[in-house]
Design a protein around this motif. Structure first.
Motif, short mmCIF file in Angstrom:
data_model
loop_
_atom_site.label_atom_id
_atom_site.label_comp_id
_atom_site.label_asym_id
_atom_site.label_seq_id
_atom_site.Cartn_x
_atom_site.Cartn_y
_atom_site.Cartn_z
N UNK A 63 0.82 -1.20 0.00
CA UNK A 63 0.00 0.00 0.00
C UNK A 63 0.86 1.26 0.00
N UNK A 64 1.89 1.27 0.83
CA UNK A 64 2.73 2.46 0.91
C UNK A 64 3.61 2.62 -0.33
N UNK A 65 3.98 1.52 -0.95
CA UNK A 65 4.73 1.61 -2.20
C UNK A 65 3.88 2.26 -3.29
N UNK A 66 2.63 1.81 -3.38
CA UNK A 66 1.70 2.39 -4.36
C UNK A 66 1.44 3.86 -4.03
N UNK A 67 1.29 4.15 -2.75
CA UNK A 67 1.03 5.53 -2.32
C UNK A 67 2.18 6.46 -2.71
N UNK A 68 3.41 5.99 -2.51
CA UNK A 68 4.60 6.79 -2.84
C UNK A 68 4.68 7.03 -4.35
N UNK A 69 4.47 5.95 -5.13
CA UNK A 69 4.52 6.07 -6.59
C UNK A 69 3.45 7.03 -7.10
N UNK A 70 2.23 6.90 -6.56
CA UNK A 70 1.14 7.77 -7.00
C UNK A 70 1.38 9.22 -6.60
N UNK A 71 1.94 9.44 -5.42
CA UNK A 71 2.23 10.80 -4.95
C UNK A 71 3.31 11.46 -5.80
N UNK A 72 4.31 10.69 -6.19
CA UNK A 72 5.42 11.25 -6.95
C UNK A 72 5.07 11.49 -8.41
N UNK A 73 4.28 10.59 -9.00
CA UNK A 73 4.08 10.65 -10.46
C UNK A 73 2.66 11.01 -10.88
N UNK A 74 1.68 10.98 -9.95
CA UNK A 74 0.29 11.35 -10.25
C UNK A 74 -0.24 10.61 -11.49
N UNK A 75 -0.11 9.31 -11.48
CA UNK A 75 -0.53 8.51 -12.63
C UNK A 75 -2.03 8.26 -12.60
N UNK A 76 -2.62 8.07 -13.79
CA UNK A 76 -4.04 7.80 -13.91
C UNK A 76 -4.29 6.32 -14.15
N UNK A 77 -5.49 5.87 -13.66
CA UNK A 77 -5.85 4.46 -13.77
C UNK A 77 -5.90 3.96 -15.21
N UNK A 78 -6.28 4.86 -16.12
CA UNK A 78 -6.50 4.42 -17.50
C UNK A 78 -5.23 4.48 -18.35
N UNK A 79 -4.07 4.63 -17.75
CA UNK A 79 -2.81 4.71 -18.49
C UNK A 79 -1.98 3.44 -18.27
N UNK A 80 -1.29 3.01 -19.34
CA UNK A 80 -0.41 1.84 -19.24
C UNK A 80 0.70 2.09 -18.24
N UNK A 81 1.18 3.32 -18.16
CA UNK A 81 2.25 3.66 -17.22
C UNK A 81 1.83 3.39 -15.78
N UNK A 82 0.56 3.62 -15.47
CA UNK A 82 0.09 3.33 -14.11
C UNK A 82 0.07 1.84 -13.84
N UNK A 83 -0.39 1.06 -14.82
CA UNK A 83 -0.45 -0.40 -14.63
C UNK A 83 0.96 -0.96 -14.36
N UNK A 84 1.92 -0.50 -15.17
CA UNK A 84 3.31 -0.97 -14.98
C UNK A 84 3.82 -0.55 -13.61
N UNK A 85 3.63 0.73 -13.27
CA UNK A 85 4.10 1.23 -11.97
C UNK A 85 3.38 0.54 -10.82
N UNK A 86 2.08 0.25 -11.01
CA UNK A 86 1.28 -0.39 -9.97
C UNK A 86 1.82 -1.78 -9.63
#
Length: 354
Positions: A63-86
């Motif tokens: 959870x905290x890994x995802x939180x950090x990635x989302x806070x740093x990069x502000x990725x959207x659910x509908x993007x391939x970049x988010x799926x890879x980062x997720x």
């Protein structure tokens, strides 16, 4: 503002961690029950707590890994970049959680800790991918649904605004046909014996219609413009009524730049002439008074004609007033109709300059 935003984010972080704590315990319990079923008996309670510890630590780290990635990069659910980062964050969190759980176990058992537990990670990877995929699908669908709801709400707001604008435009554009008929008849009767007065009346009528059309389609106008329109209307009606009625205008000069609904005064003045003063043969009086009452504008249309009936029927003039006020102010207005001590219609609306 920033402090409030920080508190909100902090609250959401604690909330999410609490949910993941419960989720980790639930997953540990399911794994324990699954292994017990496959073995045909309940395994030791210590194993249950071990599974719960691993599940909680892995859930916390993911959870905290995802939180950090989302806070740093502000990725959207509908993007391939988010799926890879997720999924990358999930695997990193799984590895960190596995090692953290093994470290806690080594401290609890008093044994040495060795880094990198490949066997535990391989066992956890399959479970993590399944659980994180379910979580990803759930949250992406939830996000998409929220987006659709938000879009529908925006569409509804736009439709409401368009409906309100259309209703106001209809109310603004409507001029009583009887007034037009009477004005044209008066102009026709003046043409042969007083051409100057006929011309003046025609120009005033043109001015009144130009104001009613209002190319800018404003819903609120300056009081000075609304008063000028009322005076123009009265100038036209003076041709018909002559000296039978005295018209009085009493407006606070400080309110001239305040704003009120367009075409609010004229229909009420027309009502007073049409219903209250139509049979008055002399010493009639009609007053337009605009005053400030604290943070309100008080608009009064008073006359000394026929009193309002006990069962007042709201014709076009009065009904259009209620409609405009309701559309523009909601419930934040008052209309008071009285015969005593003075026959008048009094309107109270919020004081606005823009």
């Amino acid at each position: 503002m920033f402090e409030g935003r920080a508190k909100y984010i902090q609250g959401e972080w604690f909330k999410t961690n609490a949910i993941n704590l419960l989720g980790g315990i639930g997953i540990g319990t399911l794994i324990y029950l699954f292994i017990s079923v496959t073995r045909g008996r309940f395994v030791q309670a210590q194993i249950f707590w071990t599974y719960c510890l691993f599940s909680v630590m892995i859930s916390f780290c993911i959870m905290n890994s995802i939180y950090i990635v989302q806070t740093l990069f502000h990725l959207r659910y509908d993007r391939l970049s988010f799926i890879i980062a997720y999924y990358a964050a999930c695997l990193v969190g799984m590895a960190a959680g596995t090692e953290l759980a093994n470290f806690i176990l080594s401290l609890a058992n008093g044994g040495p800790y060795r880094f990198f537990h490949l066997h535990d990670m391989l066992f956890s990877t399959l479970i993590v991918i399944i659980v994180c995929t379910i979580s990803f699908v759930y949250h992406s669908q939830k996000s998409a649904l929220k987006g659709q709801i938000r879009q529908k709400e925006l569409d509804m707001m736009r439709l409401t605004q368009l409906k309100t604008q259309a209703e106001l435009a209809t109310l603004h554009a409507r001029i009583n046909p009887h007034f037009l008929y009477n004005a044209l008849n008066s102009i026709a009767s003046l043409i042969h014996h007083d051409a100057d007065k006929a011309e003046s009346m025609t120009l005033k009528l043109s001015k009144l219609f130009r104001y009613s059309i209002n190319q800018n389609s404003e819903d609120l106008v300056l009081i000075r413009d609304e008063v000028e329109t009322g005076v123009t209307y009265l100038d036209i009606e003076k041709i018909r009524f002559g000296d039978r009625i005295a018209f009085n205008l009493d407006v606070d000069p400080e309110l001239m730049d305040a704003k009120i609904p367009r075409f609010l005064i004229q229909p009420l003045v027309e009502n007073a002439l049409k219903h209250g003063l139509k049979n008055v043969t002399e010493k009639g009086s009609l007053t337009i008074r605009i005053r400030r009452e604290q943070e309100l504008i008080e608009i009064v249309i008073a006359d000394n004609g026929t009193p309002f009936p006990a069962e007042l029927q709201t014709g076009y003039g009065l009904q259009s007033t209620y409609d405009k006020l309701s559309l523009l102010y909601g419930d934040n207005y008052q209309v008071c109709i009285a015969n005593e001590p003075v026959k008048q219609i009094k309107i109270l609306i919020p004081l606005r300059y823009e």
